[in-house]
Every structure is written in structure tokens, then in C-alpha cells.
Design a protein around this motif. Structure first.
Motif, PDB file in Angstrom:
ATOM      1  N   TRP A 122      -3.988  -7.673  21.966  1.00  0.00           N
ATOM      2  CA  TRP A 122      -4.627  -8.826  22.582  1.00  0.00           C
ATOM      3  C   TRP A 122      -5.924  -8.398  23.262  1.00  0.00           C
ATOM      4  O   TRP A 122      -6.961  -9.055  23.115  1.00  0.00           O
ATOM      5  CB  TRP A 122      -3.682  -9.468  23.597  1.00  0.00           C
ATOM      6  CG  TRP A 122      -4.266 -10.665  24.266  1.00  0.00           C
ATOM      7  CD1 TRP A 122      -4.284 -11.946  23.796  1.00  0.00           C
ATOM      8  CD2 TRP A 122      -4.964 -10.693  25.523  1.00  0.00           C
ATOM      9  NE1 TRP A 122      -4.934 -12.775  24.694  1.00  0.00           N
ATOM     10  CE2 TRP A 122      -5.361 -12.019  25.752  1.00  0.00           C
ATOM     11  CE3 TRP A 122      -5.278  -9.726  26.465  1.00  0.00           C
ATOM     12  CZ2 TRP A 122      -6.049 -12.401  26.896  1.00  0.00           C
ATOM     13  CZ3 TRP A 122      -5.971 -10.104  27.601  1.00  0.00           C
ATOM     14  CH2 TRP A 122      -6.351 -11.429  27.802  1.00  0.00           C
ATOM     15  N   GLU A 123      -5.861  -7.272  24.000  1.00  0.00           N
ATOM     16  CA  GLU A 123      -7.054  -6.783  24.686  1.00  0.00           C
ATOM     17  C   GLU A 123      -8.161  -6.461  23.687  1.00  0.00           C
ATOM     18  O   GLU A 123      -9.317  -6.827  23.893  1.00  0.00           O
ATOM     19  CB  GLU A 123      -6.722  -5.523  25.498  1.00  0.00           C
ATOM     20  CG  GLU A 123      -5.882  -5.796  26.716  1.00  0.00           C
ATOM     21  CD  GLU A 123      -5.503  -4.520  27.456  1.00  0.00           C
ATOM     22  OE1 GLU A 123      -5.999  -3.429  27.100  1.00  0.00           O
ATOM     23  OE2 GLU A 123      -4.701  -4.614  28.393  1.00  0.00           O
ATOM     24  N   ARG A 124      -7.800  -5.785  22.609  1.00  0.00           N
ATOM     25  CA  ARG A 124      -8.788  -5.412  21.598  1.00  0.00           C
ATOM     26  C   ARG A 124      -9.414  -6.655  20.968  1.00  0.00           C
ATOM     27  O   ARG A 124     -10.633  -6.724  20.788  1.00  0.00           O
ATOM     28  CB  ARG A 124      -8.128  -4.555  20.515  1.00  0.00           C
ATOM     29  CG  ARG A 124      -9.106  -3.890  19.583  1.00  0.00           C
ATOM     30  CD  ARG A 124      -8.450  -2.946  18.575  1.00  0.00           C
ATOM     31  NE  ARG A 124      -7.491  -2.026  19.186  1.00  0.00           N
ATOM     32  CZ  ARG A 124      -6.156  -2.079  19.006  1.00  0.00           C
ATOM     33  NH1 ARG A 124      -5.641  -2.992  18.219  1.00  0.00           N
ATOM     34  NH2 ARG A 124      -5.357  -1.217  19.583  1.00  0.00           N
ATOM     35  N   LYS A 125      -8.607  -7.665  20.670  1.00  0.00           N
ATOM     36  CA  LYS A 125      -9.119  -8.907  20.086  1.00  0.00           C
ATOM     37  C   LYS A 125     -10.071  -9.609  21.052  1.00  0.00           C
ATOM     38  O   LYS A 125     -11.098 -10.161  20.626  1.00  0.00           O
ATOM     39  CB  LYS A 125      -7.969  -9.842  19.708  1.00  0.00           C
ATOM     40  CG  LYS A 125      -7.202  -9.387  18.492  1.00  0.00           C
ATOM     41  CD  LYS A 125      -6.046 -10.320  18.215  1.00  0.00           C
ATOM     42  CE  LYS A 125      -5.173  -9.792  17.089  1.00  0.00           C
ATOM     43  NZ  LYS A 125      -3.985 -10.636  16.872  1.00  0.00           N
ATOM     44  N   GLN A 126      -9.741  -9.606  22.327  1.00  0.00           N
ATOM     45  CA  GLN A 126     -10.590 -10.258  23.325  1.00  0.00           C
ATOM     46  C   GLN A 126     -11.931  -9.538  23.462  1.00  0.00           C
ATOM     47  O   GLN A 126     -12.984 -10.183  23.558  1.00  0.00           O
ATOM     48  CB  GLN A 126      -9.879 -10.324  24.674  1.00  0.00           C
ATOM     49  CG  GLN A 126      -8.678 -11.245  24.686  1.00  0.00           C
ATOM     50  CD  GLN A 126      -9.027 -12.661  24.291  1.00  0.00           C
ATOM     51  OE1 GLN A 126      -9.993 -13.246  24.777  1.00  0.00           O
ATOM     52  NE2 GLN A 126      -8.253 -13.224  23.385  1.00  0.00           N
ATOM     53  N   VAL A 127     -11.901  -8.210  23.440  1.00  0.00           N
ATOM     54  CA  VAL A 127     -13.144  -7.435  23.515  1.00  0.00           C
ATOM     55  C   VAL A 127     -13.993  -7.709  22.277  1.00  0.00           C
ATOM     56  O   VAL A 127     -15.197  -7.982  22.372  1.00  0.00           O
ATOM     57  CB  VAL A 127     -12.853  -5.926  23.660  1.00  0.00           C
ATOM     58  CG1 VAL A 127     -14.124  -5.103  23.468  1.00  0.00           C
ATOM     59  CG2 VAL A 127     -12.223  -5.637  25.021  1.00  0.00           C
ATOM     60  N   ASP A 128     -13.357  -7.655  21.085  1.00  0.00           N
ATOM     61  CA  ASP A 128     -14.086  -7.915  19.835  1.00  0.00           C
ATOM     62  C   ASP A 128     -14.687  -9.317  19.837  1.00  0.00           C
ATOM     63  O   ASP A 128     -15.836  -9.522  19.431  1.00  0.00           O
ATOM     64  CB  ASP A 128     -13.165  -7.729  18.622  1.00  0.00           C
ATOM     65  CG  ASP A 128     -12.796  -6.277  18.390  1.00  0.00           C
ATOM     66  OD1 ASP A 128     -13.488  -5.387  18.941  1.00  0.00           O
ATOM     67  OD2 ASP A 128     -11.838  -6.031  17.633  1.00  0.00           O
ATOM     68  N   LYS A 129     -13.923 -10.280  20.316  1.00  0.00           N
ATOM     69  CA  LYS A 129     -14.387 -11.680  20.367  1.00  0.00           C
ATOM     70  C   LYS A 129     -15.614 -11.794  21.269  1.00  0.00           C
ATOM     71  O   LYS A 129     -16.607 -12.423  20.902  1.00  0.00           O
ATOM     72  CB  LYS A 129     -13.251 -12.560  20.891  1.00  0.00           C
ATOM     73  CG  LYS A 129     -13.582 -14.008  21.067  1.00  0.00           C
ATOM     74  CD  LYS A 129     -12.338 -14.727  21.588  1.00  0.00           C
ATOM     75  CE  LYS A 129     -12.645 -16.064  22.151  1.00  0.00           C
ATOM     76  NZ  LYS A 129     -11.451 -16.706  22.727  1.00  0.00           N
ATOM     77  N   ARG A 130     -15.564 -11.162  22.431  1.00  0.00           N
ATOM     78  CA  ARG A 130     -16.671 -11.264  23.371  1.00  0.00           C
ATOM     79  C   ARG A 130     -17.884 -10.428  22.978  1.00  0.00           C
ATOM     80  O   ARG A 130     -18.992 -10.689  23.404  1.00  0.00           O
ATOM     81  CB  ARG A 130     -16.177 -10.898  24.770  1.00  0.00           C
ATOM     82  CG  ARG A 130     -15.384 -12.054  25.384  1.00  0.00           C
ATOM     83  CD  ARG A 130     -14.461 -11.628  26.479  1.00  0.00           C
ATOM     84  NE  ARG A 130     -13.761 -12.730  27.110  1.00  0.00           N
ATOM     85  CZ  ARG A 130     -12.832 -13.495  26.550  1.00  0.00           C
ATOM     86  NH1 ARG A 130     -12.494 -13.311  25.305  1.00  0.00           N
ATOM     87  NH2 ARG A 130     -12.232 -14.466  27.225  1.00  0.00           N
ATOM     88  N   MET A 131     -17.646  -9.431  22.121  1.00  0.00           N
ATOM     89  CA  MET A 131     -18.748  -8.604  21.626  1.00  0.00           C
ATOM     90  C   MET A 131     -19.336  -9.168  20.325  1.00  0.00           C
ATOM     91  O   MET A 131     -20.304  -8.642  19.806  1.00  0.00           O
ATOM     92  CB  MET A 131     -18.254  -7.170  21.363  1.00  0.00           C
ATOM     93  CG  MET A 131     -17.820  -6.428  22.612  1.00  0.00           C
ATOM     94  SD  MET A 131     -19.146  -6.156  23.787  1.00  0.00           S
ATOM     95  CE  MET A 131     -20.165  -5.021  22.915  1.00  0.00           C
ATOM     96  N   GLY A 132     -18.732 -10.247  19.827  1.00  0.00           N
ATOM     97  CA  GLY A 132     -19.228 -10.871  18.600  1.00  0.00           C
ATOM     98  C   GLY A 132     -18.823 -10.125  17.338  1.00  0.00           C
ATOM     99  O   GLY A 132     -19.433 -10.303  16.293  1.00  0.00           O
ATOM    100  N   ARG A 133     -17.784  -9.289  17.442  1.00  0.00           N
ATOM    101  CA  ARG A 133     -17.292  -8.554  16.284  1.00  0.00           C
ATOM    102  C   ARG A 133     -16.248  -9.369  15.550  1.00  0.00           C
ATOM    103  O   ARG A 133     -15.640 -10.246  16.101  1.00  0.00           O
ATOM    104  CB  ARG A 133     -16.666  -7.231  16.715  1.00  0.00           C
ATOM    105  CG  ARG A 133     -17.581  -6.319  17.446  1.00  0.00           C
ATOM    106  CD  ARG A 133     -16.832  -5.050  17.837  1.00  0.00           C
ATOM    107  NE  ARG A 133     -17.534  -4.335  18.883  1.00  0.00           N
ATOM    108  CZ  ARG A 133     -16.957  -3.609  19.815  1.00  0.00           C
ATOM    109  NH1 ARG A 133     -15.659  -3.500  19.840  1.00  0.00           N
ATOM    110  NH2 ARG A 133     -17.675  -2.985  20.709  1.00  0.00           N
TER     111      ARG A 133
END
Length: 93
Positions: A81-92
Motif C-alpha cells: 500500500w505504501e509503495r502504491k501511494q508513493v508511486d501514485k504521488r510521484m506520477g509513476r
């Protein structure tokens, strides 16, 4: 060089998980022994009212919580979940 320096991050995670497992199984054994003793005492001293079930239920909630955290049964906010949230906010993607 320290032996801790030679342990990889993956090995540290595995060691941490094994410690959590050990803690949970110790908790489970303690629960079973104490609740068994309470049930026996309850049946000898006051068989008309099973008050020991309240202790088993209350402590059982704590034991269930310990199991959920140890075995990651409901890992809503875990590493994925954390990784998905970081990717989402980084536009990845």
C-alpha cells in the motif's frame, strides 16, 4: 567487523518475523494454560455460572489481534500500500 554487519536486510526481516512468531506462540500457550486453569477453577468453585468465558473472550480478543499482526492477515496499510501511494504521488505507473 560485527556479525550484525554481515546480515542482509532480508535476513533481518526473516529474523524479526521469527521473533514475532515466537512471541505469538508464547502468548498462545500462556492463554491456553491460564484459561484452562480458570475454566477448571470455575467448574469446581461456581459451576452454575461460567465466568471464565468472559476472561477467555476478553483475552481472546487480544490474542486475535496479536495473530492478525503476526501473520499479516489484514494488511491494509502494509508495504504494498505504501509503495502504491508513493508511486501514485510521484506520477509513476
Amino acid at each position: 567487523m560485527n556479525s550484525q554487519d554481515q546480515i542482509s536486510a532480508k535476513e533481518r526481516k526473516v529474523i524479526e518475523h521469527v521473533k514475532k512468531l515466537k512471541s505469538f506462540y508464547q502468548h498462545l500457550i500462556t492463554y491456553l494454560l491460564v484459561i484452562s486453569g480458570l475454566v477448571i477453577a470455575n467448574l469446581i468453585l461456581a459451576p452454575g455460572y461460567l465466568w471464565s468465558l468472559w476472561a477467555a473472550f476478553g483475552w481472546g480478543i487480544g490474542l486475535a489481534s496479536h495473530a492478525i499482526s503476526t501473520f499479516n492477515l489484514f494488511n491494509f496499510f502494509g508495504e504494498d500500500w505504501e509503495r502504491k501511494q508513493v508511486d501514485k504521488r510521484m506520477g509513476r505507473k
